[in-house]
Scaffold this motif. Structure first.
Motif, short mmCIF file in Angstrom:
data_model
loop_
_atom_site.label_atom_id
_atom_site.label_comp_id
_atom_site.label_asym_id
_atom_site.label_seq_id
_atom_site.Cartn_x
_atom_site.Cartn_y
_atom_site.Cartn_z
N GLU B 287 -53.67 37.83 0.63
CA GLU B 287 -54.43 38.71 -0.25
C GLU B 287 -55.67 39.31 0.41
O GLU B 287 -56.09 40.41 0.05
CB GLU B 287 -54.84 37.94 -1.52
N GLN B 288 -56.22 38.59 1.37
CA GLN B 288 -57.50 39.07 1.92
C GLN B 288 -57.35 39.98 3.13
O GLN B 288 -58.22 40.82 3.36
CB GLN B 288 -58.37 37.86 2.29
N ILE B 289 -56.29 39.81 3.90
CA ILE B 289 -56.12 40.68 5.08
C ILE B 289 -55.48 41.98 4.63
O ILE B 289 -54.53 41.98 3.85
CB ILE B 289 -55.28 39.97 6.15
N SER B 290 -56.02 43.09 5.11
CA SER B 290 -55.50 44.37 4.64
C SER B 290 -54.70 45.12 5.70
O SER B 290 -54.05 46.11 5.39
CB SER B 290 -56.64 45.24 4.11
N LEU B 291 -54.75 44.66 6.94
CA LEU B 291 -54.06 45.38 8.00
C LEU B 291 -53.77 44.41 9.14
O LEU B 291 -54.60 43.56 9.46
CB LEU B 291 -54.95 46.52 8.49
N MET B 292 -52.61 44.57 9.76
CA MET B 292 -52.29 43.68 10.87
C MET B 292 -51.63 44.42 12.02
O MET B 292 -50.81 45.31 11.82
CB MET B 292 -51.31 42.58 10.39
N GLU B 293 -52.03 44.02 13.20
CA GLU B 293 -51.32 44.41 14.42
C GLU B 293 -50.89 43.10 15.06
O GLU B 293 -51.74 42.32 15.49
CB GLU B 293 -52.28 45.15 15.37
N VAL B 294 -49.60 42.83 15.07
CA VAL B 294 -49.17 41.56 15.67
C VAL B 294 -48.30 41.82 16.89
O VAL B 294 -47.87 42.94 17.14
CB VAL B 294 -48.42 40.67 14.65
N THR B 301 -39.87 38.37 16.85
CA THR B 301 -41.20 37.77 17.02
C THR B 301 -42.11 38.18 15.87
O THR B 301 -42.82 37.37 15.28
CB THR B 301 -41.85 38.23 18.34
N GLU B 302 -42.09 39.49 15.54
CA GLU B 302 -42.94 39.98 14.45
C GLU B 302 -42.58 39.26 13.15
O GLU B 302 -43.46 38.84 12.38
CB GLU B 302 -42.77 41.49 14.28
N LEU B 303 -41.30 39.09 12.95
CA LEU B 303 -40.83 38.49 11.70
C LEU B 303 -41.33 37.04 11.54
O LEU B 303 -41.88 36.67 10.50
CB LEU B 303 -39.30 38.56 11.72
N VAL B 304 -41.16 36.24 12.59
CA VAL B 304 -41.61 34.84 12.43
C VAL B 304 -43.13 34.74 12.47
O VAL B 304 -43.71 33.82 11.89
CB VAL B 304 -40.97 33.88 13.47
N THR B 305 -43.77 35.70 13.14
CA THR B 305 -45.24 35.68 13.20
C THR B 305 -45.84 35.82 11.81
O THR B 305 -46.89 35.24 11.51
CB THR B 305 -45.75 36.78 14.15
N MET B 306 -45.18 36.58 10.93
CA MET B 306 -45.67 36.73 9.56
C MET B 306 -45.77 35.38 8.86
O MET B 306 -46.63 35.16 8.01
CB MET B 306 -44.74 37.66 8.76
N GLU B 307 -44.85 34.50 9.20
CA GLU B 307 -44.89 33.15 8.63
C GLU B 307 -45.97 32.31 9.31
O GLU B 307 -46.68 31.55 8.66
CB GLU B 307 -43.52 32.48 8.76
N ASP B 308 -46.07 32.48 10.64
CA ASP B 308 -47.04 31.68 11.39
C ASP B 308 -48.48 32.05 11.04
O ASP B 308 -49.40 31.24 11.19
CB ASP B 308 -46.81 31.84 12.90
N LEU B 309 -48.66 33.28 10.58
CA LEU B 309 -49.99 33.72 10.14
C LEU B 309 -50.23 33.36 8.67
O LEU B 309 -51.25 33.75 8.09
CB LEU B 309 -50.15 35.23 10.35
N THR B 331 -47.86 46.35 1.18
CA THR B 331 -49.07 45.60 0.82
C THR B 331 -49.97 45.37 2.02
O THR B 331 -51.18 45.61 1.96
CB THR B 331 -48.69 44.25 0.18
N ILE B 332 -49.39 44.86 3.09
CA ILE B 332 -50.17 44.71 4.34
C ILE B 332 -49.41 45.44 5.45
O ILE B 332 -48.47 44.90 6.02
CB ILE B 332 -50.36 43.23 4.75
N PRO B 333 -49.81 46.65 5.75
CA PRO B 333 -49.12 47.35 6.84
C PRO B 333 -49.24 46.57 8.15
O PRO B 333 -50.32 46.00 8.44
CB PRO B 333 -49.86 48.68 6.94
N CYS B 334 -48.15 46.54 8.87
CA CYS B 334 -48.17 45.84 10.15
C CYS B 334 -47.64 46.80 11.21
O CYS B 334 -46.57 47.39 11.03
CB CYS B 334 -47.28 44.59 10.04
N GLN B 335 -48.39 46.97 12.25
CA GLN B 335 -48.09 47.95 13.31
C GLN B 335 -48.15 49.37 12.74
O GLN B 335 -47.23 50.15 12.96
CB GLN B 335 -46.72 47.75 14.00
N ILE B 336 -49.20 49.67 12.06
CA ILE B 336 -49.33 51.02 11.49
C ILE B 336 -49.47 52.06 12.60
O ILE B 336 -49.23 53.24 12.40
CB ILE B 336 -50.51 51.08 10.48
N ASP B 337 -49.78 51.59 13.80
CA ASP B 337 -49.90 52.53 14.93
C ASP B 337 -48.59 52.65 15.72
O ASP B 337 -48.51 53.44 16.66
CB ASP B 337 -51.04 52.10 15.88
N GLY B 338 -47.59 51.85 15.35
CA GLY B 338 -46.34 51.87 16.10
C GLY B 338 -46.08 50.57 16.85
O GLY B 338 -44.96 50.28 17.25
#
Lengths: 484, 402
Positions: B287-294, B301-309, B331-338
């Motif tokens: 709820e608190q994080i609004s944007l992620m670059e993982v 990797t991205e998929l399991v990282t969502m769980e690890d975070l 809700t939380i865009p991830c890799q909005i830059d690509g």
């Protein structure tokens, strides 16, 4: 009874690949149509990561099933195709088997009868030797494409443990002749055999020299040919063993099948391989006559004892043959033998230099797959380290040696990697867990796509890790293979 | 836990080179390209920089050892320059050096720069490199995709997900990143792709196909950091500050302790994430994080990282992905830059490139891809190494008053 001298145990290893001779012939018929008569059955072909050392290690492990390895006093390696000309090949085998450092080791080579000569020497010395001799024979002969040898030869290794005590086959005697009969030769450093006419070899060599030696041997042993139950002539040319048996008065059914259609002729290893096959099938009280041929003849006579019925189960020759996987991929065979210059790409250029110092320090881990077990927490790990990997214990120096090579394992993760360079793509590898603790990221060998899944049972085999082509050094390590 | 560095350091300026196959550029020029933008953004001159950190990973085709290449390329004023290497976390590691220098008071203004010149190897993918003589004797000879592909087999087994379901979720990750990257002029790959393209691509390392793998490219990114007080004194009003910076390195447990780790997740990411949330005062990341670059080196990797975070529930990351939770309008865009997927992965630059995007988004400077709902807390995450033995780095940045 405990003063008997003879064979205490035996084992075998035939690599999994079975190249179909028809596929070889089909590729070469345009050039050598005369090979058609040999285009039947299959031949055992070592994988890219196997050589005479790795095959010998597997044959030795099979031979030592149920044997306390600390007992072994000498290990000898008979072959004409050892990877190192000046480095004790048997020494690598000794390390892979984690035998006591106080073990003698010797390479025996120079003739196709090296294995039988090795056996005679070991048996003759057994009376004064406190510990048994592990006599291994291993061969992986290279032949030119479209040659007879390419179709006839097969890769294999076999071993026997000889010494005193509760033997499974009593040694009754031997007879040797030495005659410089040059049926074929290979000069030092040369890759391929040069062979003389097969009819001359058959008539003068096999029939003449072996026939005479068998006759002399039987007379020396005071045994009639008819008394022989297993008659072993390690030559796969059709009719040779049968003809020799007939001339020696040996019954036709005593002739041990040559394995020409399933394994091929395994050079120096063939005599020991057929001996293992004979022992595997023999009941107590059988007489086994074993011949070796190469610049003369060795003849050995054994008699099985009641102990043969009590040997623990092993892969042996039967199990090795059953493990075979047919292949029609002749191009792959040529490439793996270094006979086809495929473009391997830049990833194959990685420098594989092996610092001798690191190998020396880590020889138990690398050659023997010896890990560590924390004496305080019981945590098993590979490799062993000063501080245990157990996150709850940071005691220093609490680990003891813990061999993992013979421990069963299961796949935790895996992939089939098509990007990394492998002579046999895709490269399979993954994380494996050992039964009772310990895990490692391991390369997989002898794998088909259907063999890999999380939870699959694996076992470890000694294999070539990589070859330093700049300095011509072969690096060995252990890989996980599917349990058949 | 130590009291941390929350809001002690502000980002004064950032820059990022155009990522791609920069046949025209050496690493030196890439560094200058990123630096030019950063120093202009910071509004200072080179003589005001007290210390610098250089993140770079591959020496063989790069700029060689030491901090000298950075000092030389930027003509820094004989200050301390440290080269750091921590696999794919090298960029964030360089940022950590600069941020810690400022937080400690040892430097007023510090610079972090990450660069990698990968397209001089002569082939695609990362260069083959030694991991030390012992590893060369006993470790696998594998590729990066092969190492990360193993996540998938374990994940399927642990969570009972079918091959097809996981492959579709992985494909969605790539489709989403390409859609985002198409709006980013600095990305290497700027073309949208469809699901079928991903599903039918040639296999690289089972089950990762070509479009499950990020690109290999050249690039550089740069950050100039200082204290909030100095930033304000230099005239900055909207301040992006560092909320948390955590790095966790494997100690061999995953790879060596039998039964301890099931291969389906990153142990270090979970540890780094927990510490970073504590440092930043985050109690509910979903709820608190609004944007992620993982670190989306590979789709899985991205998929399991969502769980690890701790953003997705364990075993549910693939469902969140398919539900569009991480899409640009999710809700939380991830890799909005690509992401790495479209920028490519110049190892030393990636961590700083991610922070750069978060910085732009927080300041509303991300152009056509700008998130309409203003982000307040943005997280970036790097992974170096491989699932069984790795370095995990997390940087959380946000507006100073958030």
């Amino acid at each position: 009874m405990t003063t008997d001298i003879g064979i205490l145990s035996f084992g075998a290893y035939v690599p999994r690949g079975r190249l179909q001779r028809q596929a070889v012939y089909a590729a070469n018929a345009w050039f050598a149509p005369g090979l058609r008569g040999l285009a039947k059955g299959e031949r055992a072909t070592a994988n890219w990561d196997e050589d005479t050392i790795t095959m010998a290690v597997e044959a030795a492990r099979d031979t030592l099933v149920g044997i306390d390895r600390a007992q072994v006093g000498t290990v000898s390696l008979a072959s004409t195709t050892l990877p190192f000309a000046d480095r004790l090949n048997a020494g690598v085998v000794k390390e892979a088997l984690v035998l006591d450092d106080a073990t003698a080791a010797i390479d025996v080579t120079g003739s196709q009868r090296a294995a039988t000569s090795q056996l005679i020497q070991a048996l003759n010395a057994a009376g004064s030797a406190a510990r048994p001799h592990l006599a291994l024979a291993t061969e992986m002969r290279k032949a030119r494409p479209a040659s007879e040898g390419e179709l006839v030869y097969g890769d294999a290794a076999a071993g026997v443990l000889v010494g005193q005590g509760d033997v499974i086959a009593r040694f009754l005697g031997s007879h040797s002749t030495t005659i410089d009969f040059v049926d074929h030769f290979r000069s030092t450093g040369a890759e391929f055999d040069y062979t003389w006419e097969s009819r001359w070899i058959r008539d003068e060599g096999y029939t003449g020299l072996i026939g005479a030696a068998i006759k002399a041997a039987l007379a020396k042993f005071g045994v009639e040919g008819a008394a022989i139950d297993r008659f072993i002539v390690p030559i796969t040319l059709r009719g040779v063993a049968d003809g020799l048996a007939k001339r020696a008065g040996v019954k036709a059914e005593a002739v041990v099948e040559s394995l020409s259609q399933t394994v091929g002729e395994a050079g120096v290893a063939h005599a020991t391989l057929l001996l293992a096959a004979a022992l595997e099938a023999a009941a107590p009280g059988e007489k086994i006559l074993l011949v070796g041929f190469g610049q003369g003849v060795d003849v050995l006579l054994f008699e099985t004892t009641a102990a043969i019925a009590n040997l623990p189960a092993r892969r042996g020759v039967k199990g090795s043959i059953a493990r075979g996987a047919k292949t029609d991929n002749y191009m792959r065979f040529l490439f793996h033998r270094g006979l086809l210059g495929l473009d391997r790409g830049m990833r194959a250029e990685a420098d594989q230099k092996q610092p001798g110092t690191t190998l020396w320090r880590n020889r138990k881990a690398v050659f023997g797959l010896v890990g560590g077990r924390c004496t305080k927490t019981g945590t098993v790990q590979f490799p062993k380290s000063d501080i245990s990997v157990n996150p709850n214990d940071h005691a220093i120096g609490t680990q003891e040696d813990y061999p993992l090579a013979d421990v069963a394992a299961k796949i935790v993760t895996y992939t089939a990697d098509s990007l990394t360079y492998s002579p046999n793509p895709p490269s399979y590898y993954g994380l494996i867990d050992f039964e009772g603790g310990g895990r490692m990221m391991a390369e997989f060998a002898d794998v088909d796509p259907s063999d890999v899944e999380v939870g699959r049972d694996m076992m470890m085999m000694f294999r070539i890790k990589s070859v330093d082509e700049m300095r011509d050094f072969t690096k060995y390590f252990w890989k996980a293979v599917p349990v058949a | 836990m130590a009291k941390g560095i929350k809001d002690k350091v502000a980002i004064l300026g950032m820059g990022c080179a155009k990522f791609g196959e920069r046949w025209d550029m050496d690493a030196d020029s890439l560094m200058v390209e990123a630096y030019e933008e950063a120093i202009a953004d910071a509004g200072i001159d080179t003589s005001q920089i007290d210390a610098a950190w250089l993140g770079v990973a591959f020496d063989a085709v790069n700029i060689g050892p030491s901090g000298i290449p950075l000092a030389t390329a930027l003509r820094l004023k004989n200050i301390g320059v440290t080269k750091v290497e921590n696999y794919c976390a090298s960029g964030t590691e360089s940022f950590r050096g600069a941020v810690y220098a400022v937080a400690s008071g040892a430097a007023d203004i510090a610079l972090a720069l990450g660069v990698e010149k990968l397209k001089d190897t002569g082939y695609g993918g990362l260069p083959v490199r030694t991991r030390g003589t012992m590893h060369d004797m006993t470790g696998i000879t594998g590729s990066a995709p092969g190492n990360f592909a193993q996540l998938a087999s374990a994940y399927r087994s642990v969570h009972g997900v079918s091959k097809d379901d996981l492959k579709r979720a992985m494909a969605h990750v790539s489709v989403k990143s390409h859609a985002n990257g198409a709006k980013n002029p600095k990305a290497h790959l700027q073309k949208a792709i469809d699901m079928d393209t991903v599903l039918n691509a040639p296999m690289i390392a089972e089950p990762l196909g070509l479009f499950d793998c990020c690109g290999v490219s050249d690039g550089a990114a740069c950050a100039i950091v200082t204290t909030p007080e100095i930033a304000r004194a230099l005239g900055k009003t909207d301040l992006v500050t560092v909320k948390a910076l955590q790095i966790a390195a494997s100690n061999g447990w995953e790879m060596q302790q039998g039964g301890g780790w099931n291969g389906s997740f990153f142990h270090t990411t979970r540890i780094a994430a927990a510490k970073a949330y504590e440092e930043a005062g985050i109690t509910n990341p979903r709820e608190q994080i609004s944007l992620m670059e993982v670190h989306d080196c590979f789709s899985v990797t991205e998929l399991v990282t969502m769980e690890d975070l701790f953003v997705s529930q364990e075993g549910n990351g693939w469902r969140d992905v398919l539900d569009g939770f991480f899409d640009a309008d999710g809700t939380i865009p991830c890799q909005i830059d690509g992401g790495l997927k479209c920028f490519g992965h110049p190892i030393g630059a990636s961590g700083l490139r991610m922070i750069y995007e978060n910085y732009l988004q927080l300041l509303g400077r991300a152009g056509p891809r700008q998130r309409q709902t203003p982000p307040s807390l943005a997280l970036s995450h790097n992974l170096g190494g491989m699932p069984s033995q790795n370095v995990s780095a997390i940087a959380i940045v946000g507006m100073a008053d958030a």
